[in-house]
Write a protein that holds these residues in place. Sequence first.
Motif, PDB file in Angstrom:
ATOM      1  N   THR A  59     -28.047 -14.989  -5.550  1.00 51.37           N
ATOM      2  CA  THR A  59     -28.785 -14.940  -6.654  1.00 51.37           C
ATOM      3  C   THR A  59     -30.466 -15.220  -5.976  1.00 51.37           C
ATOM      4  O   THR A  59     -31.235 -14.728  -6.366  1.00 51.37           O
ATOM      5  CB  THR A  59     -28.558 -15.724  -7.894  1.00 51.37           C
ATOM      6  N   ALA A  63     -33.269 -12.643  -5.744  1.00 56.55           N
ATOM      7  CA  ALA A  63     -34.623 -12.717  -6.345  1.00 56.55           C
ATOM      8  C   ALA A  63     -35.819 -12.688  -5.278  1.00 56.55           C
ATOM      9  O   ALA A  63     -36.665 -11.818  -5.507  1.00 56.55           O
ATOM     10  CB  ALA A  63     -34.833 -14.125  -7.071  1.00 56.55           C
ATOM     11  N   GLN A  64     -35.406 -13.229  -4.062  1.00 55.38           N
ATOM     12  CA  GLN A  64     -36.142 -13.138  -2.833  1.00 55.38           C
ATOM     13  C   GLN A  64     -36.582 -11.603  -2.322  1.00 55.38           C
ATOM     14  O   GLN A  64     -37.694 -11.141  -2.054  1.00 55.38           O
ATOM     15  CB  GLN A  64     -35.776 -13.676  -1.754  1.00 55.38           C
ATOM     16  N   ALA A  66     -35.976  -8.848  -4.239  1.00 52.57           N
ATOM     17  CA  ALA A  66     -36.942  -8.252  -5.171  1.00 52.57           C
ATOM     18  C   ALA A  66     -38.264  -8.307  -5.357  1.00 52.57           C
ATOM     19  O   ALA A  66     -38.984  -7.446  -5.576  1.00 52.57           O
ATOM     20  CB  ALA A  66     -36.053  -8.464  -6.722  1.00 52.57           C
ATOM     21  N   ALA A  67     -38.736  -9.536  -4.806  1.00 50.57           N
ATOM     22  CA  ALA A  67     -40.080  -9.963  -4.728  1.00 50.57           C
ATOM     23  C   ALA A  67     -40.572  -9.494  -3.479  1.00 50.57           C
ATOM     24  O   ALA A  67     -41.907  -9.336  -3.334  1.00 50.57           O
ATOM     25  CB  ALA A  67     -40.211 -11.455  -4.776  1.00 50.57           C
ATOM     26  N   ASP A  75     -41.289  -6.307 -10.229  1.00 52.55           N
ATOM     27  CA  ASP A  75     -41.542  -7.534 -11.077  1.00 52.55           C
ATOM     28  C   ASP A  75     -40.500  -7.294 -12.274  1.00 52.55           C
ATOM     29  O   ASP A  75     -40.389  -8.343 -13.042  1.00 52.55           O
ATOM     30  CB  ASP A  75     -42.934  -7.362 -11.528  1.00 52.55           C
ATOM     31  N   PHE A  98     -29.086 -11.421 -11.830  1.00 48.51           N
ATOM     32  CA  PHE A  98     -30.552 -11.813 -12.576  1.00 48.51           C
ATOM     33  C   PHE A  98     -30.231 -13.320 -13.171  1.00 48.51           C
ATOM     34  O   PHE A  98     -30.192 -13.356 -14.195  1.00 48.51           O
ATOM     35  CB  PHE A  98     -30.811 -10.677 -13.538  1.00 48.51           C
ATOM     36  N   HIS A 102     -34.618 -17.331 -11.684  1.00 50.85           N
ATOM     37  CA  HIS A 102     -35.198 -16.392 -11.306  1.00 50.85           C
ATOM     38  C   HIS A 102     -35.917 -15.218 -12.285  1.00 50.85           C
ATOM     39  O   HIS A 102     -36.882 -14.479 -11.730  1.00 50.85           O
ATOM     40  CB  HIS A 102     -34.701 -15.748 -10.129  1.00 50.85           C
ATOM     41  N   PHE A 103     -35.280 -15.056 -13.291  1.00 49.36           N
ATOM     42  CA  PHE A 103     -35.363 -13.893 -13.994  1.00 49.36           C
ATOM     43  C   PHE A 103     -35.351 -14.360 -15.472  1.00 49.36           C
ATOM     44  O   PHE A 103     -34.430 -15.277 -16.109  1.00 49.36           O
ATOM     45  CB  PHE A 103     -34.654 -12.947 -14.000  1.00 49.36           C
ATOM     46  N   ARG A 117     -38.977 -10.554 -13.623  1.00 53.92           N
ATOM     47  CA  ARG A 117     -38.931 -11.906 -12.298  1.00 53.92           C
ATOM     48  C   ARG A 117     -39.762 -12.861 -12.715  1.00 53.92           C
ATOM     49  O   ARG A 117     -40.972 -12.647 -13.019  1.00 53.92           O
ATOM     50  CB  ARG A 117     -39.055 -10.973 -10.943  1.00 53.92           C
ATOM     51  N   ARG A 118     -39.313 -14.025 -12.644  1.00 53.25           N
ATOM     52  CA  ARG A 118     -40.379 -15.213 -12.570  1.00 53.25           C
ATOM     53  C   ARG A 118     -41.101 -15.455 -11.357  1.00 53.25           C
ATOM     54  O   ARG A 118     -40.799 -15.383 -10.394  1.00 53.25           O
ATOM     55  CB  ARG A 118     -39.472 -16.591 -13.002  1.00 53.25           C
ATOM     56  N   ARG A 120     -42.964 -17.401  -8.332  1.00 51.99           N
ATOM     57  CA  ARG A 120     -42.588 -18.661  -7.571  1.00 51.99           C
ATOM     58  C   ARG A 120     -43.683 -19.500  -7.675  1.00 51.99           C
ATOM     59  O   ARG A 120     -44.591 -19.282  -7.522  1.00 51.99           O
ATOM     60  CB  ARG A 120     -42.217 -18.267  -6.253  1.00 51.99           C
TER      61      ARG A 120
END
Length: 120
Positions: A59, A63-64, A66-67, A75, A98, A102-103, A117-118, A120
């Motif tokens: 996870t 998230a990393q 996806a960013a 996003d 997700f 992170h989301f 996406r939250r 960082r």
Amino acid sequence: MTGVLGRGAAPRTLSYDERLFAFLPWPGYIAVDRTAASSTTRWDDRHTTLAALAAVSDTDAFAQAAAHTRYGPIDVFVLRAGTDAWTWNDIHFRPAQFSAAHFTVRSLPNNTVLAIRRPR
């Protein structure tokens, strides 16, 4: 992205349904239909990038990734919700990717799921 989808937000969005873009002037990550995409958008390369992203099981790493895709961050994910997978076109994501850390995830009508996406 500011983390809030309020006035003036323009998150890069992956959506299984492009009707969203008729209402919100958000940049789409990739066109749903390859034949509707300009060759300069590198549809095939973006599709390959999405397939690699969907294969990431951790996870934090997901998230990393996806960013920081090769074509910019994703996003917002607007995906078709299924029993075991959330899909965009022929790409299948797992709901566990997700994570709440992170989301922000919301279920929408018509078997649709929204994952934001939250920052960082």
